[in-house]
Design a protein around this motif. Structure first.
Motif, PDB file in Angstrom:
ATOM      1  N   ASP A   5      -4.436  54.693  -5.342  1.00  0.00           N
ATOM      2  CA  ASP A   5      -4.824  55.219  -4.039  1.00  0.00           C
ATOM      3  C   ASP A   5      -4.133  56.544  -3.767  1.00  0.00           C
ATOM      4  O   ASP A   5      -4.734  57.489  -3.277  1.00  0.00           O
ATOM      5  N   ARG A   6      -2.856  56.605  -4.085  1.00  0.00           N
ATOM      6  CA  ARG A   6      -2.086  57.839  -3.869  1.00  0.00           C
ATOM      7  C   ARG A   6      -2.642  58.954  -4.741  1.00  0.00           C
ATOM      8  O   ARG A   6      -2.755  60.098  -4.310  1.00  0.00           O
ATOM      9  N   GLY A  41     -18.665  56.874 -15.600  1.00  0.00           N
ATOM     10  CA  GLY A  41     -17.674  56.000 -14.976  1.00  0.00           C
ATOM     11  C   GLY A  41     -17.098  56.531 -13.681  1.00  0.00           C
ATOM     12  O   GLY A  41     -16.549  55.769 -12.881  1.00  0.00           O
ATOM     13  N   TRP A  42     -17.220  57.840 -13.440  1.00  0.00           N
ATOM     14  CA  TRP A  42     -16.693  58.416 -12.205  1.00  0.00           C
ATOM     15  C   TRP A  42     -17.367  57.828 -10.977  1.00  0.00           C
ATOM     16  O   TRP A  42     -16.778  57.785  -9.897  1.00  0.00           O
ATOM     17  N   ARG A  43     -18.605  57.362 -11.135  1.00  0.00           N
ATOM     18  CA  ARG A  43     -19.328  56.806  -9.979  1.00  0.00           C
ATOM     19  C   ARG A  43     -18.608  55.607  -9.372  1.00  0.00           C
ATOM     20  O   ARG A  43     -18.695  55.366  -8.170  1.00  0.00           O
ATOM     21  N   GLU A  44     -17.880  54.868 -10.204  1.00  0.00           N
ATOM     22  CA  GLU A  44     -17.126  53.711  -9.706  1.00  0.00           C
ATOM     23  C   GLU A  44     -16.008  54.135  -8.750  1.00  0.00           C
ATOM     24  O   GLU A  44     -15.500  53.305  -7.996  1.00  0.00           O
ATOM     25  N   LEU A  45     -15.628  55.394  -8.794  1.00  0.00           N
ATOM     26  CA  LEU A  45     -14.561  55.888  -7.932  1.00  0.00           C
ATOM     27  C   LEU A  45     -15.046  56.400  -6.580  1.00  0.00           C
ATOM     28  O   LEU A  45     -14.228  56.743  -5.727  1.00  0.00           O
ATOM     29  N   MET A  46     -16.345  56.444  -6.385  1.00  0.00           N
ATOM     30  CA  MET A  46     -16.871  57.037  -5.154  1.00  0.00           C
ATOM     31  C   MET A  46     -16.366  56.331  -3.887  1.00  0.00           C
ATOM     32  O   MET A  46     -15.895  56.987  -2.956  1.00  0.00           O
ATOM     33  N   ARG A  50     -13.832  57.789  -0.983  1.00  0.00           N
ATOM     34  CA  ARG A  50     -14.193  57.832   0.440  1.00  0.00           C
ATOM     35  C   ARG A  50     -13.139  57.120   1.289  1.00  0.00           C
ATOM     36  O   ARG A  50     -12.795  57.584   2.377  1.00  0.00           O
ATOM     37  N   ARG A  51     -12.604  56.011   0.789  1.00  0.00           N
ATOM     38  CA  ARG A  51     -11.541  55.306   1.526  1.00  0.00           C
ATOM     39  C   ARG A  51     -10.271  56.157   1.592  1.00  0.00           C
ATOM     40  O   ARG A  51      -9.604  56.212   2.632  1.00  0.00           O
ATOM     41  N   ALA A  52      -9.928  56.824   0.483  1.00  0.00           N
ATOM     42  CA  ALA A  52      -8.749  57.706   0.459  1.00  0.00           C
ATOM     43  C   ALA A  52      -8.936  58.846   1.458  1.00  0.00           C
ATOM     44  O   ALA A  52      -8.000  59.203   2.188  1.00  0.00           O
ATOM     45  N   ALA A  53     -10.126  59.409   1.503  1.00  0.00           N
ATOM     46  CA  ALA A  53     -10.412  60.487   2.462  1.00  0.00           C
ATOM     47  C   ALA A  53     -10.296  59.974   3.893  1.00  0.00           C
ATOM     48  O   ALA A  53      -9.775  60.674   4.769  1.00  0.00           O
ATOM     49  N   ASP A  72     -16.799  60.304  12.421  1.00  0.00           N
ATOM     50  CA  ASP A  72     -15.808  59.233  12.408  1.00  0.00           C
ATOM     51  C   ASP A  72     -15.657  58.751  10.966  1.00  0.00           C
ATOM     52  O   ASP A  72     -16.635  58.309  10.363  1.00  0.00           O
ATOM     53  N   PRO A  73     -14.449  58.816  10.395  1.00  0.00           N
ATOM     54  CA  PRO A  73     -14.279  58.424   8.992  1.00  0.00           C
ATOM     55  C   PRO A  73     -14.609  56.959   8.716  1.00  0.00           C
ATOM     56  O   PRO A  73     -14.879  56.600   7.577  1.00  0.00           O
ATOM     57  N   ALA A  74     -14.619  56.141   9.742  1.00  0.00           N
ATOM     58  CA  ALA A  74     -14.923  54.727   9.543  1.00  0.00           C
ATOM     59  C   ALA A  74     -16.418  54.463   9.523  1.00  0.00           C
ATOM     60  O   ALA A  74     -16.854  53.377   9.167  1.00  0.00           O
ATOM     61  N   ARG A  75     -17.232  55.431   9.902  1.00  0.00           N
ATOM     62  CA  ARG A  75     -18.656  55.177  10.060  1.00  0.00           C
ATOM     63  C   ARG A  75     -19.601  56.120   9.316  1.00  0.00           C
ATOM     64  O   ARG A  75     -20.784  56.137   9.630  1.00  0.00           O
ATOM     65  N   PRO A  76     -19.129  56.919   8.378  1.00  0.00           N
ATOM     66  CA  PRO A  76     -20.106  57.819   7.752  1.00  0.00           C
ATOM     67  C   PRO A  76     -21.117  57.054   6.921  1.00  0.00           C
ATOM     68  O   PRO A  76     -20.776  56.094   6.240  1.00  0.00           O
ATOM     69  N   ARG A  77     -22.352  57.463   7.044  1.00  0.00           N
ATOM     70  CA  ARG A  77     -23.431  56.874   6.243  1.00  0.00           C
ATOM     71  C   ARG A  77     -24.108  58.027   5.529  1.00  0.00           C
ATOM     72  O   ARG A  77     -24.431  59.033   6.136  1.00  0.00           O
ATOM     73  N   GLY A  78     -24.285  57.873   4.258  1.00  0.00           N
ATOM     74  CA  GLY A  78     -24.907  58.934   3.494  1.00  0.00           C
ATOM     75  C   GLY A  78     -23.896  59.937   2.991  1.00  0.00           C
ATOM     76  O   GLY A  78     -22.696  59.710   3.023  1.00  0.00           O
TER      77      GLY A  78
END
Length: 86
Positions: A5-6, A41-46, A50-53, A72-78
């Motif tokens: 995460d860091r 494999g990078w797609r698995e990190l998406m 987003r959580r780190a951001a 709002d970082p908790a609600r982005p869609r798309g």
């Protein structure tokens, strides 16, 4: 916080430091930079990126945007982008 995460948070901030003031990065840019491989494999990190951001946004260190507007970082869609607060 787990080291992975860091490292994602560090990668976001590092990529932003390399950009012009006010510029943004896509979460996929971060995932590709961390993954460093030609395969998909990078797609698995998406979602982890987003959580780190979102964590960085909660600390006021970045903004999450859609169409150039902070969301709002908790609600982005798309699709989203990440930038330094301006």
């Amino acid at each position: 916080m787990p080291d992975g995460d860091r490292s994602l948070e560090d990668a976001i901030l590092d990529l932003l430091d390399r950009r012009a003031p006010g510029a943004s990065v896509c979460p996929s840019d971060v995932a590709r930079a961390v993954h460093r491989s030609a395969d998909e494999g990078w797609r698995e990190l998406m979602e982890p990126v987003r959580r780190a951001a979102a964590r960085l946004a909660a600390e006021g260190r970045v903004e999450i945007t859609q169409h150039g507007d902070p969301v709002d970082p908790a609600r982005p869609r798309g699709p989203v982008r990440i930038r330094r607060p301006g």
